[in-house]
Design a protein around this motif. Structure first.
Motif, PDB file in Angstrom:
ATOM      1  N   LEU A  11     -77.648   4.311 -84.260  1.00 23.18           N
ATOM      2  CA  LEU A  11     -76.874   5.097 -85.192  1.00 23.18           C
ATOM      3  C   LEU A  11     -76.602   4.255 -86.432  1.00 23.18           C
ATOM      4  N   LEU A  12     -76.858   4.823 -87.589  1.00 21.22           N
ATOM      5  CA  LEU A  12     -76.686   4.108 -88.848  1.00 21.22           C
ATOM      6  C   LEU A  12     -75.638   4.826 -89.682  1.00 21.22           C
ATOM      7  N   GLU A  13     -74.491   4.170 -89.895  1.00 18.29           N
ATOM      8  CA  GLU A  13     -73.382   4.762 -90.634  1.00 18.29           C
ATOM      9  C   GLU A  13     -73.384   4.284 -92.076  1.00 18.29           C
ATOM     10  N   SER A  14     -72.789   5.115 -92.943  1.00 18.10           N
ATOM     11  CA  SER A  14     -72.588   4.727 -94.337  1.00 18.10           C
ATOM     12  C   SER A  14     -71.442   5.541 -94.911  1.00 18.10           C
ATOM     13  N   GLY A  15     -70.901   5.089 -96.042  1.00 16.24           N
ATOM     14  CA  GLY A  15     -69.917   5.873 -96.759  1.00 16.24           C
ATOM     15  C   GLY A  15     -68.492   5.386 -96.678  1.00 16.24           C
ATOM     16  N   GLY A  16     -68.225   4.354 -95.925  1.00 18.83           N
ATOM     17  CA  GLY A  16     -66.858   3.837 -95.882  1.00 18.83           C
ATOM     18  C   GLY A  16     -66.483   3.171 -97.187  1.00 18.83           C
ATOM     19  N   GLY A  17     -65.211   2.776 -97.295  1.00 19.18           N
ATOM     20  CA  GLY A  17     -64.779   2.111 -98.509  1.00 19.18           C
ATOM     21  C   GLY A  17     -63.289   2.247 -98.703  1.00 19.18           C
ATOM     22  N   LEU A  18     -62.888   2.122 -99.942  1.00 16.87           N
ATOM     23  CA  LEU A  18     -61.477   2.149-100.305  1.00 16.87           C
ATOM     24  C   LEU A  18     -61.145   3.446-101.033  1.00 16.87           C
ATOM     25  N   ALA A  19     -60.025   4.054-100.660  1.00 14.54           N
ATOM     26  CA  ALA A  19     -59.558   5.260-101.324  1.00 14.54           C
ATOM     27  C   ALA A  19     -58.051   5.174-101.489  1.00 14.54           C
ATOM     28  N   GLN A  20     -57.546   5.922-102.426  1.00 16.35           N
ATOM     29  CA  GLN A  20     -56.098   6.026-102.604  1.00 16.35           C
ATOM     30  C   GLN A  20     -55.559   7.162-101.754  1.00 16.35           C
ATOM     31  N   ALA A  21     -54.303   7.088-101.419  1.00 15.67           N
ATOM     32  CA  ALA A  21     -53.666   8.172-100.682  1.00 15.67           C
ATOM     33  C   ALA A  21     -53.835   9.483-101.445  1.00 15.67           C
ATOM     34  N   GLY A  22     -54.213  10.511-100.707  1.00 17.67           N
ATOM     35  CA  GLY A  22     -54.492  11.799-101.319  1.00 17.67           C
ATOM     36  C   GLY A  22     -55.934  11.982-101.737  1.00 17.67           C
ATOM     37  N   GLY A  23     -56.698  10.912-101.676  1.00 21.90           N
ATOM     38  CA  GLY A  23     -58.096  10.962-102.086  1.00 21.90           C
ATOM     39  C   GLY A  23     -59.024  11.390-100.969  1.00 21.90           C
ATOM     40  N   SER A  24     -60.318  11.237-101.236  1.00 19.63           N
ATOM     41  CA  SER A  24     -61.338  11.696-100.295  1.00 19.63           C
ATOM     42  C   SER A  24     -62.436  10.657-100.137  1.00 19.63           C
ATOM     43  N   GLN A  56     -66.355  14.677 -93.827  1.00 18.66           N
ATOM     44  CA  GLN A  56     -65.665  14.790 -95.104  1.00 18.66           C
ATOM     45  C   GLN A  56     -64.181  14.609 -94.850  1.00 18.66           C
ATOM     46  N   MET A  57     -63.605  13.593 -95.471  1.00 20.32           N
ATOM     47  CA  MET A  57     -62.206  13.255 -95.241  1.00 20.32           C
ATOM     48  C   MET A  57     -61.421  13.495 -96.527  1.00 20.32           C
ATOM     49  N   ASN A  58     -60.509  14.462 -96.486  1.00 14.50           N
ATOM     50  CA  ASN A  58     -59.673  14.799 -97.632  1.00 14.50           C
ATOM     51  C   ASN A  58     -58.215  14.493 -97.327  1.00 14.50           C
ATOM     52  N   SER A  59     -57.404  14.472 -98.374  1.00 11.51           N
ATOM     53  CA  SER A  59     -55.967  14.218 -98.229  1.00 11.51           C
ATOM     54  C   SER A  59     -55.709  12.984 -97.378  1.00 11.51           C
ATOM     55  N   LEU A  60     -56.415  11.930 -97.681  1.00 11.83           N
ATOM     56  CA  LEU A  60     -56.301  10.696 -96.895  1.00 11.83           C
ATOM     57  C   LEU A  60     -54.907  10.095 -97.019  1.00 11.83           C
ATOM     58  N   THR A  61     -54.470   9.468 -95.946  1.00 11.76           N
ATOM     59  CA  THR A  61     -53.201   8.751 -95.923  1.00 11.76           C
ATOM     60  C   THR A  61     -53.466   7.325 -95.436  1.00 11.76           C
ATOM     61  N   ASP A 114     -55.836  16.335 -83.460  1.00  6.93           N
ATOM     62  CA  ASP A 114     -54.734  17.017 -84.141  1.00  6.93           C
ATOM     63  C   ASP A 114     -54.371  16.319 -85.443  1.00  6.93           C
ATOM     64  N   SER A 115     -54.511  15.000 -85.455  1.00  7.38           N
ATOM     65  CA  SER A 115     -54.086  14.220 -86.623  1.00  7.38           C
ATOM     66  C   SER A 115     -54.956  14.450 -87.853  1.00  7.38           C
ATOM     67  N   VAL A 116     -56.166  14.988 -87.661  1.00  3.59           N
ATOM     68  CA  VAL A 116     -57.061  15.193 -88.810  1.00  3.59           C
ATOM     69  C   VAL A 116     -57.385  16.664 -89.043  1.00  3.59           C
ATOM     70  N   GLN A 117     -56.964  17.523 -88.126  1.00  5.94           N
ATOM     71  CA  GLN A 117     -57.233  18.957 -88.253  1.00  5.94           C
ATOM     72  C   GLN A 117     -56.743  19.474 -89.603  1.00  5.94           C
ATOM     73  N   GLY A 118     -57.612  20.181 -90.317  1.00  4.21           N
ATOM     74  CA  GLY A 118     -57.241  20.730 -91.608  1.00  4.21           C
ATOM     75  C   GLY A 118     -57.482  19.794 -92.778  1.00  4.21           C
ATOM     76  N   ARG A 119     -57.724  18.510 -92.495  1.00  5.93           N
ATOM     77  CA  ARG A 119     -57.990  17.541 -93.566  1.00  5.93           C
ATOM     78  C   ARG A 119     -59.427  17.032 -93.520  1.00  5.93           C
TER      79      ARG A 119
END
Length: 121
Positions: A4-17, A79-84, A59-64
């Motif tokens: 499995l080859l993953e990509s796309g991690g990094g740094l985001a601000q709260a509320g970002g994606s 796809q991760m939105n509304s990050l905290t 439950d912690s990510v449902q809807g985001r």
């Protein structure tokens, strides 16, 4: 041996994606787990491989967060939105041959090396 080859991690601000991607051969259930420092590995989301795939979310990510896949590319996306800041963790792509989106660590024999996601407040 499934790789499995993953990509796309990094740094985001709260509320970002952020959007994570993972490529793995074969038409199997694929998903994501995460592990924060000092905490146990926890389920995030999974998706089965049928033409009408079933999804499962913590439950912690449902809807985001939204998990999706492209069978032609053997790829799964998160796809991760509304990050905290609580979403900060190493995210692992996983797969299994059984076609059911389990949320249990023990059900996934194949794991990627992980990609770091850091959310700043």
């Amino acid at each position: 041996q499934v790789q499995l080859l993953e990509s796309g991690g990094g740094l985001a601000q709260a509320g970002g994606s952020l959007r994570l991607s993972c490529v793995a051969p074969g038409r199997t259930t694929m998903g994501w787990f995460r592990q924060a420092p000092g905490k146990e590995r926890e389920f995030v989301a999974a998706i089965s491989s049928w033409s009408a795939p079933r999804t499962n979310y913590a439950d912690s990510v449902q809807g985001r967060f939204t998990i999706s896949r492209d069978n032609a590319k053997n790829a799964v996306y998160l796809q991760m939105n509304s990050l905290t800041p609580e979403d900060t963790a190493v995210y692992y792509c996983v797969s299994r041959t059984q076609d059911y989106p389990s949320g249990q660590v023990r059900d996934y024999p194949y794991w990627g090396q992980g990609t770091q996601v850091t959310v700043s407040s």
